[in-house]
Design a protein around this motif. Structure first.
Motif, PDB file in Angstrom:
ATOM      1  N   ALA A 147       0.835  -1.206   0.000  1.00  0.00           N
ATOM      2  CA  ALA A 147       0.000   0.000   0.000  1.00  0.00           C
ATOM      3  C   ALA A 147       0.867   1.252   0.000  1.00  0.00           C
ATOM      4  O   ALA A 147       1.740   1.418   0.850  1.00  0.00           O
ATOM      5  N   GLY A 148       0.645   2.111  -0.982  1.00  0.00           N
ATOM      6  CA  GLY A 148       1.388   3.357  -1.085  1.00  0.00           C
ATOM      7  C   GLY A 148       2.731   3.217  -1.769  1.00  0.00           C
ATOM      8  O   GLY A 148       3.416   4.209  -2.015  1.00  0.00           O
ATOM      9  N   GLY A 149       3.118   1.987  -2.093  1.00  0.00           N
ATOM     10  CA  GLY A 149       4.433   1.767  -2.685  1.00  0.00           C
ATOM     11  C   GLY A 149       4.478   1.947  -4.189  1.00  0.00           C
ATOM     12  O   GLY A 149       5.506   2.309  -4.746  1.00  0.00           O
ATOM     13  N   ASN A 150       3.360   1.662  -4.845  1.00  0.00           N
ATOM     14  CA  ASN A 150       3.161   1.735  -6.297  1.00  0.00           C
ATOM     15  C   ASN A 150       4.410   2.008  -7.143  1.00  0.00           C
ATOM     16  O   ASN A 150       5.069   1.076  -7.603  1.00  0.00           O
ATOM     17  N   VAL A 151       4.753   3.269  -7.374  1.00  0.00           N
ATOM     18  CA  VAL A 151       5.847   3.606  -8.288  1.00  0.00           C
ATOM     19  C   VAL A 151       7.191   3.120  -7.747  1.00  0.00           C
ATOM     20  O   VAL A 151       8.012   2.581  -8.504  1.00  0.00           O
ATOM     21  N   TYR A 152       7.435   3.284  -6.458  1.00  0.00           N
ATOM     22  CA  TYR A 152       8.689   2.801  -5.884  1.00  0.00           C
ATOM     23  C   TYR A 152       8.820   1.302  -6.096  1.00  0.00           C
ATOM     24  O   TYR A 152       9.886   0.812  -6.515  1.00  0.00           O
ATOM     25  N   CYS A 153       7.749   0.561  -5.806  1.00  0.00           N
ATOM     26  CA  CYS A 153       7.774  -0.892  -6.006  1.00  0.00           C
ATOM     27  C   CYS A 153       8.053  -1.226  -7.474  1.00  0.00           C
ATOM     28  O   CYS A 153       8.805  -2.163  -7.774  1.00  0.00           O
ATOM     29  N   ALA A 154       7.457  -0.456  -8.368  1.00  0.00           N
ATOM     30  CA  ALA A 154       7.675  -0.690  -9.801  1.00  0.00           C
ATOM     31  C   ALA A 154       9.146  -0.485 -10.172  1.00  0.00           C
ATOM     32  O   ALA A 154       9.708  -1.240 -10.970  1.00  0.00           O
ATOM     33  N   THR A 155       9.776   0.529  -9.569  1.00  0.00           N
ATOM     34  CA  THR A 155      11.186   0.767  -9.897  1.00  0.00           C
ATOM     35  C   THR A 155      12.065  -0.366  -9.389  1.00  0.00           C
ATOM     36  O   THR A 155      13.049  -0.746 -10.050  1.00  0.00           O
ATOM     37  N   LYS A 156      11.721  -0.934  -8.247  1.00  0.00           N
ATOM     38  CA  LYS A 156      12.540  -2.017  -7.710  1.00  0.00           C
ATOM     39  C   LYS A 156      12.235  -3.339  -8.424  1.00  0.00           C
ATOM     40  O   LYS A 156      13.111  -4.219  -8.504  1.00  0.00           O
ATOM     41  N   ALA A 157      11.033  -3.482  -8.954  1.00  0.00           N
ATOM     42  CA  ALA A 157      10.754  -4.619  -9.832  1.00  0.00           C
ATOM     43  C   ALA A 157      11.595  -4.493 -11.098  1.00  0.00           C
ATOM     44  O   ALA A 157      12.099  -5.485 -11.643  1.00  0.00           O
ATOM     45  N   ALA A 158      11.767  -3.257 -11.554  1.00  0.00           N
ATOM     46  CA  ALA A 158      12.620  -3.010 -12.719  1.00  0.00           C
ATOM     47  C   ALA A 158      14.070  -3.369 -12.420  1.00  0.00           C
ATOM     48  O   ALA A 158      14.768  -3.920 -13.277  1.00  0.00           O
ATOM     49  N   VAL A 159      14.527  -3.074 -11.208  1.00  0.00           N
ATOM     50  CA  VAL A 159      15.905  -3.424 -10.836  1.00  0.00           C
ATOM     51  C   VAL A 159      16.096  -4.940 -10.923  1.00  0.00           C
ATOM     52  O   VAL A 159      17.117  -5.430 -11.419  1.00  0.00           O
ATOM     53  N   LYS A 160      15.095  -5.691 -10.469  1.00  0.00           N
ATOM     54  CA  LYS A 160      15.177  -7.151 -10.570  1.00  0.00           C
ATOM     55  C   LYS A 160      15.243  -7.586 -12.028  1.00  0.00           C
ATOM     56  O   LYS A 160      16.092  -8.407 -12.412  1.00  0.00           O
ATOM     57  N   ALA A 161      14.347  -7.042 -12.856  1.00  0.00           N
ATOM     58  CA  ALA A 161      14.315  -7.429 -14.265  1.00  0.00           C
ATOM     59  C   ALA A 161      15.617  -7.037 -14.973  1.00  0.00           C
ATOM     60  O   ALA A 161      16.143  -7.798 -15.794  1.00  0.00           O
TER      61      ALA A 161
END
Length: 251
Positions: A147-161
């Motif tokens: 909750a509330g992480g949205n864009v930050y979480c997306a950037t860290k998912a990008a780091v994994k990818a």
């Protein structure tokens, strides 16, 4: 022969802890960040440990500034053995549809484009030499949104990818790629997220003993110290009472 590590975001938190850990491990250091004064302080401290320290002040979001800084390195500093892509941040816990677009851009440009900029500048040399190690500081937030992480979480998912993709790209070489995924780490991360609201930042870690920057630096150094045939591809590091990015048992 002493090895060299380049660390982005080296003036606080995990980056600063990595600088100290790798200095203790006998690495020469190239430390990058935006804060010139803090870079100078850390340089003075760590040179006392018998290692060489080079500081570069620039913003990883600015490719031309990054290119200029890396190009300025003297020949003795050109061979970078370990790149730690640590620079990153989160801003706020607003709903995705209510967040300021400027905050989206700051997180995406720093956490994703900054990592890509440094990868583009440093990794070709590693591939050419057929040796080197990239350690990307990801996050448990990259595994699942909270909750509330949205864009930050997306950037860290990008780091994994991006870490996984780079590992595939360099598989025919001896270059290694590691993605570290910390959970709750008590640094200035939350102070930045909440724009200097110390009380709100402190509540992030209330009721649980969080990780420290030193804990993550220990894992980074372990990965870098593994035998050359061993690639620590990914490590999830959580506090004992944290189960995931959204499940924390507070007492």
């Amino acid at each position: 022969m002493m090895k060299t590590v380049l660390i982005t975001g080296a003036t606080s938190g995990i980056g600063e802890a990595c600088a100290r850990k790798f200095a203790e491990g006998g690495y020469n250091l190239i430390l990058t960040a935006r804060r010139v004064g803090k870079l100078a302080e850390i340089k003075a401290e760590l040179e006392g440990k018998g290692v060489k320290v080079k500081t570069l002040a620039f913003d990883v979001r600015d490719m031309e500034a990054a290119r200029k800084a890396i190009s300025s390195l003297e020949p003795e500093w050109k061979k970078i053995d370990v790149l730690i892509n640590n620079a990153g941040l989160a801003l706020g816990l607003d709903k995705e549809y209510e967040m300021e677009p400027e905050d989206w851009s700051t997180m995406i440009d720093t956490n994703v484009k900054g990592l890509l900029n440094m990868t583009r500048l440093i990794v070709p040399g590693m591939v050419e030499r057929n040796e080197g190690h990239i350690i990307n500081i990801g996050s448990v937030a990259g595994d699942a949104a909270y909750a509330g992480g949205n864009v930050y979480c997306a950037t860290k998912a990008a780091v994994k990818a991006l870490s996984d993709g780079l590992r595939i790209d360099v598989a025919e070489t001896a270059v290694r790629v590691t993605n570290l995924k910390p959970g709750l780490v008590e640094t200035n991360f939350s102070n930045v997220r909440f724009r200097g609201d110390d009380e709100r930042a402190k509540n992030t870690y209330k009721g649980i003993k969080p990780l420290t920057g030193d804990d993550i630096a220990d894992v980074a150094f372990y990965a870098a110290s593994a035998p050359k045939h061993v690639q620590i591809a990914e490590v999830l590091i959580l506090a004992t009472h944290q189960a995931s990015g959204s499940v924390v048992c507070r007492k």
